[in-house]
Design a protein around this motif. Sequence first.
Motif, PDB file in Angstrom:
ATOM      1  N   ALA A   1      13.843  17.528  40.415  1.00 41.21           N
ATOM      2  CA  ALA A   1      14.503  17.462  39.109  1.00 41.21           C
ATOM      3  C   ALA A   1      15.912  18.039  39.176  1.00 41.21           C
ATOM      4  CB  ALA A   1      13.666  18.213  38.072  1.00 41.21           C
ATOM      5  N   ARG A   2      16.050  19.161  39.852  1.00 42.94           N
ATOM      6  CA  ARG A   2      17.373  19.790  39.995  1.00 42.94           C
ATOM      7  C   ARG A   2      18.317  18.872  40.759  1.00 42.94           C
ATOM      8  NH1 ARG A   2      16.077  23.632  43.205  1.00 42.94           N
ATOM      9  NH2 ARG A   2      15.173  24.934  41.582  1.00 42.94           N
ATOM     10  N   TYR A   3      17.813  18.244  41.806  1.00 43.83           N
ATOM     11  CA  TYR A   3      18.638  17.383  42.662  1.00 43.83           C
ATOM     12  C   TYR A   3      19.182  16.188  41.887  1.00 43.83           C
ATOM     13  CZ  TYR A   3      20.090  14.642  46.722  1.00 43.83           C
ATOM     14  OH  TYR A   3      20.829  13.924  47.618  1.00 43.83           O
ATOM     15  N   ILE A   4      18.326  15.464  41.193  1.00 45.97           N
ATOM     16  CA  ILE A   4      18.783  14.231  40.542  1.00 45.97           C
ATOM     17  C   ILE A   4      19.535  14.493  39.241  1.00 45.97           C
ATOM     18  CG2 ILE A   4      16.946  12.857  41.578  1.00 45.97           C
ATOM     19  CD1 ILE A   4      15.478  12.898  38.940  1.00 45.97           C
ATOM     20  N   SER A   5      19.395  15.691  38.675  1.00 45.14           N
ATOM     21  CA  SER A   5      20.052  15.989  37.402  1.00 45.14           C
ATOM     22  C   SER A   5      21.574  16.052  37.533  1.00 45.14           C
ATOM     23  CB  SER A   5      19.539  17.315  36.830  1.00 45.14           C
ATOM     24  OG  SER A   5      19.928  18.415  37.641  1.00 45.14           O
ATOM     25  N   ARG A   6      22.075  16.161  38.749  1.00 44.43           N
ATOM     26  CA  ARG A   6      23.525  16.251  38.942  1.00 44.43           C
ATOM     27  C   ARG A   6      24.198  14.889  39.006  1.00 44.43           C
ATOM     28  NH1 ARG A   6      24.823  16.442  44.678  1.00 44.43           N
ATOM     29  NH2 ARG A   6      22.949  16.205  45.945  1.00 44.43           N
ATOM     30  N   TYR A   7      23.412  13.819  38.971  1.00 48.39           N
ATOM     31  CA  TYR A   7      23.969  12.463  39.027  1.00 48.39           C
ATOM     32  C   TYR A   7      24.182  11.922  37.610  1.00 48.39           C
ATOM     33  CZ  TYR A   7      23.026  12.298  44.031  1.00 48.39           C
ATOM     34  OH  TYR A   7      23.021  12.547  45.376  1.00 48.39           O
ATOM     35  N   LYS A   8      25.417  11.574  37.300  1.00 52.46           N
ATOM     36  CA  LYS A   8      25.754  11.105  35.956  1.00 52.46           C
ATOM     37  C   LYS A   8      25.126   9.752  35.633  1.00 52.46           C
ATOM     38  CE  LYS A   8      30.206  13.509  35.866  1.00 52.46           C
ATOM     39  NZ  LYS A   8      31.689  13.341  35.782  1.00 52.46           N
ATOM     40  N   MET A   9      24.890   8.913  36.646  1.00 53.80           N
ATOM     41  CA  MET A   9      24.370   7.570  36.401  1.00 53.80           C
ATOM     42  C   MET A   9      22.856   7.529  36.262  1.00 53.80           C
ATOM     43  SD  MET A   9      27.145   6.101  36.036  1.00 53.80           S
ATOM     44  CE  MET A   9      26.409   4.525  35.592  1.00 53.80           C
ATOM     45  N   VAL A  10      22.179   8.642  36.504  1.00 57.65           N
ATOM     46  CA  VAL A  10      20.732   8.690  36.303  1.00 57.65           C
ATOM     47  C   VAL A  10      20.445   8.795  34.806  1.00 57.65           C
ATOM     48  CG1 VAL A  10      18.624  10.016  36.668  1.00 57.65           C
ATOM     49  CG2 VAL A  10      20.216   9.674  38.556  1.00 57.65           C
ATOM     50  N   GLN A  11      19.887   7.737  34.254  1.00 60.74           N
ATOM     51  CA  GLN A  11      19.629   7.682  32.820  1.00 60.74           C
ATOM     52  C   GLN A  11      18.289   8.294  32.429  1.00 60.74           C
ATOM     53  OE1 GLN A  11      20.012   3.504  31.817  1.00 60.74           O
ATOM     54  NE2 GLN A  11      22.218   3.679  31.549  1.00 60.74           N
ATOM     55  N   LYS A  12      17.324   8.205  33.317  1.00 66.00           N
ATOM     56  CA  LYS A  12      15.999   8.738  33.014  1.00 66.00           C
ATOM     57  C   LYS A  12      15.206   8.878  34.302  1.00 66.00           C
ATOM     58  CE  LYS A  12      12.932   5.955  31.113  1.00 66.00           C
ATOM     59  NZ  LYS A  12      12.286   4.947  30.250  1.00 66.00           N
ATOM     60  N   ALA A  13      14.108   9.616  34.212  1.00 71.12           N
ATOM     61  CA  ALA A  13      13.171   9.743  35.325  1.00 71.12           C
ATOM     62  C   ALA A  13      11.794   9.338  34.828  1.00 71.12           C
ATOM     63  CB  ALA A  13      13.151  11.171  35.853  1.00 71.12           C
ATOM     64  N   GLU A  14      11.160   8.443  35.570  1.00 73.86           N
ATOM     65  CA  GLU A  14       9.803   8.026  35.247  1.00 73.86           C
ATOM     66  C   GLU A  14       8.845   8.707  36.221  1.00 73.86           C
ATOM     67  OE1 GLU A  14      10.187   3.598  33.349  1.00 73.86           O
ATOM     68  OE2 GLU A  14      10.048   3.705  35.523  1.00 73.86           O
ATOM     69  N   LEU A  15       7.985   9.572  35.692  1.00 75.09           N
ATOM     70  CA  LEU A  15       6.990  10.245  36.516  1.00 75.09           C
ATOM     71  C   LEU A  15       5.704   9.432  36.451  1.00 75.09           C
ATOM     72  CD1 LEU A  15       7.723  13.948  35.501  1.00 75.09           C
ATOM     73  CD2 LEU A  15       8.450  12.727  37.559  1.00 75.09           C
ATOM     74  N   LEU A  16       5.308   8.896  37.590  1.00 70.86           N
ATOM     75  CA  LEU A  16       4.163   7.993  37.645  1.00 70.86           C
ATOM     76  C   LEU A  16       2.953   8.738  38.208  1.00 70.86           C
ATOM     77  CD1 LEU A  16       6.060   4.938  39.179  1.00 70.86           C
ATOM     78  CD2 LEU A  16       5.764   5.519  36.770  1.00 70.86           C
ATOM     79  N   PRO A  17       1.894   8.896  37.435  1.00 68.00           N
ATOM     80  CA  PRO A  17       0.719   9.612  37.937  1.00 68.00           C
ATOM     81  C   PRO A  17      -0.017   8.820  39.010  1.00 68.00           C
ATOM     82  CG  PRO A  17       0.253   8.642  35.786  1.00 68.00           C
ATOM     83  CD  PRO A  17       1.720   8.428  36.044  1.00 68.00           C
ATOM     84  N   TYR A  18      -0.362   9.472  40.086  1.00 71.34           N
ATOM     85  CA  TYR A  18      -1.137   8.832  41.148  1.00 71.34           C
ATOM     86  C   TYR A  18      -2.456   8.305  40.591  1.00 71.34           C
ATOM     87  CZ  TYR A  18      -4.491   8.567  44.983  1.00 71.34           C
ATOM     88  OH  TYR A  18      -5.472   8.155  45.839  1.00 71.34           O
ATOM     89  N   HIS A  19      -2.802   7.077  41.010  1.00 70.57           N
ATOM     90  CA  HIS A  19      -4.092   6.497  40.615  1.00 70.57           C
ATOM     91  C   HIS A  19      -4.681   5.756  41.809  1.00 70.57           C
ATOM     92  CE1 HIS A  19      -2.321   2.468  40.570  1.00 70.57           C
ATOM     93  NE2 HIS A  19      -1.329   2.932  39.841  1.00 70.57           N
ATOM     94  N   THR A  20      -5.911   5.328  41.672  1.00 72.12           N
ATOM     95  CA  THR A  20      -6.612   4.664  42.782  1.00 72.12           C
ATOM     96  C   THR A  20      -6.912   3.199  42.468  1.00 72.12           C
ATOM     97  OG1 THR A  20      -8.756   5.406  41.915  1.00 72.12           O
ATOM     98  CG2 THR A  20      -7.666   6.825  43.543  1.00 72.12           C
ATOM     99  N   MET A  21      -6.195   2.617  41.518  1.00 66.88           N
ATOM    100  CA  MET A  21      -6.505   1.253  41.094  1.00 66.88           C
ATOM    101  C   MET A  21      -6.215   0.205  42.166  1.00 66.88           C
ATOM    102  SD  MET A  21      -5.471   1.168  37.048  1.00 66.88           S
ATOM    103  CE  MET A  21      -3.856   1.916  37.240  1.00 66.88           C
ATOM    104  N   GLY A  22      -5.420   0.562  43.158  1.00 69.15           N
ATOM    105  CA  GLY A  22      -5.130  -0.399  44.222  1.00 69.15           C
ATOM    106  C   GLY A  22      -6.006  -0.228  45.444  1.00 69.15           C
ATOM    107  N   ALA A  23      -6.964   0.708  45.402  1.00 69.73           N
ATOM    108  CA  ALA A  23      -7.789   0.998  46.574  1.00 69.73           C
ATOM    109  C   ALA A  23      -8.581  -0.224  47.031  1.00 69.73           C
ATOM    110  CB  ALA A  23      -8.721   2.161  46.274  1.00 69.73           C
ATOM    111  N   TYR A  24      -9.013  -1.059  46.098  1.00 67.67           N
ATOM    112  CA  TYR A  24      -9.832  -2.222  46.450  1.00 67.67           C
ATOM    113  C   TYR A  24      -9.067  -3.204  47.339  1.00 67.67           C
ATOM    114  CZ  TYR A  24      -7.294  -5.219  43.166  1.00 67.67           C
ATOM    115  OH  TYR A  24      -6.307  -5.945  42.534  1.00 67.67           O
TER     116      TYR A  24
END
Length: 246
Positions: free
Chosen positions: A189-212
Amino acid sequence: MVLGRIHSIESFGTVDGPGIRFVVFMQGCPLRCLYCHNPDTWEKKRDGSEKNRDTSHFREPGDLLAEVLRYKNFIAKGGVTVTGGEPLLQPAFLKEFFRLCRENGIHTALDTSGYICSAKALEVLEYVDLVLLDIKTIDAELHPRLTGVGGENTLHFLDELERRQIPVWIRHVVVPGLTDDDASLEALARYISRYKMVQKAELLPYHTMGAYKYEAQGMEYPLKGVEPLSAERLANAKAIFKKYGL
């Protein structure tokens, strides 16, 4: 003639950029992320030979655009997103397809790991309105364990987007036991917060839906036994990022 190998298409996507989007999944990826939910997009050649490739998934840019235009009214407030796999493995096709989209007033988004930073790949950015940049981790030792490759190129790619003033959404998968500890989340979070062009961060929770998909291809799922990220840990990650205005 420029051809692109297409894995699949989703005509009404809602999670890959703003608005309703026409989503193109490209075939082929140089990364081998432990938690990948699309392992069927990894190989560029199904049997390792040029001669026997299944050409049914090859498309010309103009042909693909014609299909996009069938949905233009529905994606008017959204656009087109190209994901994968890794789209920048096929830069010539991607550049021409995005150029045609731009000519037709269609918003373009590129979902990429940023691993491919070649001159040809960077030319694609001339016709990109938004980049969804997947940052796996900024830990130089952990990145190869997670993906099979180093993470330096991804950070160079982010620098290039900043230099070109291209809007960026950061995507980060939060995996229990690998990327969900507070110190790692705080560092990212600290690293990317210094970039002016970063509009948002999407935090994607790990899931197992692709295991099959691994089982279907006779592969062992790398994170077998790892439970999906809890709602509490996801909320904790979001709180950390919010401290940095993300």
